[in-house]
Design an enzyme around this catalytic site. Structure first.
Site, PDB file in Angstrom:
ATOM      1  N   GLY A  78      16.058  13.991  -4.314  1.00 22.10           N
ATOM      2  CA  GLY A  78      17.118  13.750  -5.288  1.00 22.10           C
ATOM      3  C   GLY A  78      17.554  15.020  -5.980  1.00 22.10           C
ATOM      4  CB  SER A  79      16.210  16.803  -8.946  1.00 25.92           C
ATOM      5  OG  SER A  79      14.878  16.814  -8.499  1.00 25.92           O
ATOM      6  CG  ASP A 107      11.482   8.084  -3.573  1.00 28.11           C
ATOM      7  OD1 ASP A 107      11.980   9.111  -4.033  1.00 28.11           O
ATOM      8  OD2 ASP A 107      11.886   6.925  -3.852  1.00 28.11           O
ATOM      9  N   GLY A 108       9.799  11.338  -4.116  1.00 22.67           N
ATOM     10  CA  GLY A 108       9.486  11.894  -5.427  1.00 22.67           C
ATOM     11  C   GLY A 108       8.929  13.306  -5.363  1.00 22.67           C
ATOM     12  N   GLY A 109       9.652  14.247  -5.973  1.00 22.49           N
ATOM     13  CA  GLY A 109       9.155  15.627  -6.061  1.00 22.49           C
ATOM     14  C   GLY A 109       9.153  16.372  -4.741  1.00 22.49           C
ATOM     15  CG  HIS A 144      13.147   2.796  -3.764  1.00 23.44           C
ATOM     16  ND1 HIS A 144      12.734   3.980  -4.349  1.00 23.44           N
ATOM     17  CD2 HIS A 144      12.116   1.923  -3.925  1.00 23.44           C
ATOM     18  CE1 HIS A 144      11.524   3.820  -4.839  1.00 23.44           C
ATOM     19  NE2 HIS A 144      11.128   2.587  -4.606  1.00 23.44           N
ATOM     20  CG  MET A 184      12.008   1.409  -7.917  1.00 20.57           C
ATOM     21  SD  MET A 184      12.428   3.111  -8.299  1.00 20.57           S
ATOM     22  CE  MET A 184      13.990   3.237  -7.450  1.00 20.57           C
ATOM     23  CG  MET A 195       7.322   4.952  -4.992  1.00 24.62           C
ATOM     24  SD  MET A 195       8.782   5.103  -6.032  1.00 24.62           S
ATOM     25  CE  MET A 195       8.992   6.773  -6.423  1.00 24.62           C
ATOM     26  CG  PHE A 236      12.832   8.846 -15.348  1.00 24.61           C
ATOM     27  CD1 PHE A 236      14.032   8.602 -16.017  1.00 24.61           C
ATOM     28  CD2 PHE A 236      11.696   8.135 -15.734  1.00 24.61           C
ATOM     29  CE1 PHE A 236      14.094   7.671 -17.056  1.00 24.61           C
ATOM     30  CE2 PHE A 236      11.751   7.205 -16.768  1.00 24.61           C
ATOM     31  CZ  PHE A 236      12.950   6.980 -17.430  1.00 24.61           C
ATOM     32  N   GLY A 237      14.247  10.958 -11.650  1.00 25.96           N
ATOM     33  CA  GLY A 237      14.233  12.094 -10.735  1.00 25.96           C
ATOM     34  C   GLY A 237      13.596  13.294 -11.410  1.00 25.96           C
ATOM     35  N   GLY A 238      13.356  14.331 -10.638  1.00 26.18           N
ATOM     36  CA  GLY A 238      12.919  15.607 -11.193  1.00 26.18           C
ATOM     37  C   GLY A 238      11.470  15.687 -11.633  1.00 26.18           C
ATOM     38  CG  ASP A 270      16.212   5.852  -6.208  1.00 25.18           C
ATOM     39  OD1 ASP A 270      15.262   5.335  -5.596  1.00 25.18           O
ATOM     40  OD2 ASP A 270      16.456   7.072  -6.187  1.00 25.18           O
ATOM     41  CG  MET A 298      15.809   2.477 -10.994  1.00 22.53           C
ATOM     42  SD  MET A 298      15.440   3.955 -11.934  1.00 22.53           S
ATOM     43  CE  MET A 298      15.062   5.091 -10.590  1.00 22.53           C
ATOM     44  CG  HIS A 332      16.363   6.890  -1.578  1.00 24.99           C
ATOM     45  ND1 HIS A 332      15.436   6.220  -0.811  1.00 24.99           N
ATOM     46  CD2 HIS A 332      15.939   6.787  -2.855  1.00 24.99           C
ATOM     47  CE1 HIS A 332      14.489   5.735  -1.597  1.00 24.99           C
ATOM     48  NE2 HIS A 332      14.771   6.060  -2.845  1.00 24.99           N
ATOM     49  CB  SER A 369      17.595   9.924  -4.344  1.00 23.37           C
ATOM     50  OG  SER A 369      17.853   9.121  -5.481  1.00 23.37           O
TER      51      SER A 369
HETATM   52  C1  DX5 Z   1      12.359   7.731  -8.593  1.00 24.98           C
HETATM   53  C2  DX5 Z   1      13.236   7.488  -7.410  1.00 24.98           C
HETATM   54  C3  DX5 Z   1      13.435   8.650  -6.529  1.00 24.98           C
HETATM   55  C4  DX5 Z   1      14.089   9.836  -7.169  1.00 24.98           C
HETATM   56  C5  DX5 Z   1      13.562  11.066  -6.512  1.00 24.98           C
HETATM   57  O1  DX5 Z   1      12.017   6.537  -9.181  1.00 24.98           O
HETATM   58  O2  DX5 Z   1      12.708   6.442  -6.616  1.00 24.98           O
HETATM   59  O3  DX5 Z   1      14.139   8.266  -5.346  1.00 24.98           O
HETATM   60  O4  DX5 Z   1      15.483   9.825  -7.051  1.00 24.98           O
HETATM   61  O5  DX5 Z   1      14.043  12.173  -7.197  1.00 24.98           O
HETATM   62  P1  DX5 Z   1      13.408  13.626  -7.037  1.00 24.98           P
HETATM   63  O6  DX5 Z   1      13.616  14.048  -5.607  1.00 24.98           O
HETATM   64  O7  DX5 Z   1      14.183  14.428  -8.013  1.00 24.98           O
HETATM   65  O8  DX5 Z   1      11.946  13.521  -7.378  1.00 24.98           O
HETATM   66 ZN    ZN Z   2      13.622   6.058  -4.605  1.00 24.30          ZN
END
Ligand code: DX5
Ligand code: ZN
Length: 220
Positions: free
Chosen positions: A198-199, A176-178, A67, A69, A138, A144-146, A36, A38, A34, A9
């Site tokens: 992502g992170s 998606d996420g963590g 994606h 959002m 999700m 947010f990432g991380g 994102d 928003m 990916h 991402s």
């Molecule tokens: C969060 C995003 C994710 C995000 C994931 O709303 O949809 O795609 O970038 O980031 P990590 O991998 O850091 O959780």
């Molecule tokens: Zn995403």
């Protein structure tokens, strides 16, 4: 299980050198990116829109995994399709007319995706599962990432995998996420096809080695 798809991402990329960062995804042997999107309303953060994706499209042959959002995504589906997305994923929670939004994506000939946030049950997707190419679970609250992976997401993936096998559905299951090398194995055992990262990807010392470890641990 072979052919794990890893979709880094760009939310965690440096937007001031985005072309370079997207190239690093290709160089690391990941096949998807990916995106994102928003709107600051559906989620408490703002990123980018179709113009940004259209410009990026000229610099990459990766599969563009969008994606959305955003509230009322049906307003913008054509724009994202024209911008060059390969798959367009909308949120179940972001539109009053989920089926209509999915039909609109289908009409653009792009891959059709539906996503749910952590508090939404897979059961609510049952009526539309035959219509989609991708279901995105999700595993953090979007925005947010991380953030930390929410463990009960694994139960949702298992349920979706079971529904897929029992009914002969074709959708890919995406999470998606963590996500990182520490939980990829569990996700694969639960039945995941695609993982967003992502992170962990953009923070890795060696991005190629990171993707290799994801494949090594995820393909068995
Ligand atoms: C969060 C995003 C994710 C995000 C994931 O709303 O949809 O795609 O970038 O980031 P990590 O991998 O850091 O959780
Ligand atoms: Zn995403």
């Amino acid at each position: 299980m072979n052919n794990l798809i890893v979709s880094p991402s760009i939310l965690s990329a440096d937007f001031s050198k985005i072309v370079e960062d997207v190239k690093s995804i290709e160089n690391a042997n990941a096949k998807w990116v990916h995106l994102d999107v928003m709107d600051g309303i559906f989620v408490p953060n703002i990123t980018f829109g179709p113009k940004f994706i259209k410009d990026l499209r000229k610099h990459s042959n990766l599969y563009f995994d969008a994606h959305l959002m955003i509230e009322n995504p049906e307003k913008y589906i054509d724009e994202f399709a024209k911008a060059g997305c390969d798959g367009i994923c909308v949120h179940y929670e972001a539109t009053k007319h989920v089926h209509r939004a999915l039909q609109m994506i289908k009409a653009t000939k792009k891959d059709v995706g539906i996503s749910i946030t952590p508090a939404t049950s897979v059961d609510l997707l049952i009526p539309v599962l035959s219509e989609v190419d991708q279901v995105l679970i999700m595993s953090v609250n979007p925005g947010f990432g991380g953030q930390t992976f929410i463990d009960y997401s694994l139960e949702k993936i298992k349920q979706l995998h079971k529904l897929k096998v029992e009914n002969g559905y074709k959708y890919k299951i995406n999470c998606d996420g963590g996500i990182s090398t520490h939980n990829i194995r569990k996700l694969r055992e639960a039945g995941i096809d695609v993982v967003v990262t992502g992170s962990a990807f953009f923070g890795a010392q060696d991005r190629e080695a990171f993707i290799k470890e994801m494949y090594d641990k995820g393909n068995f």
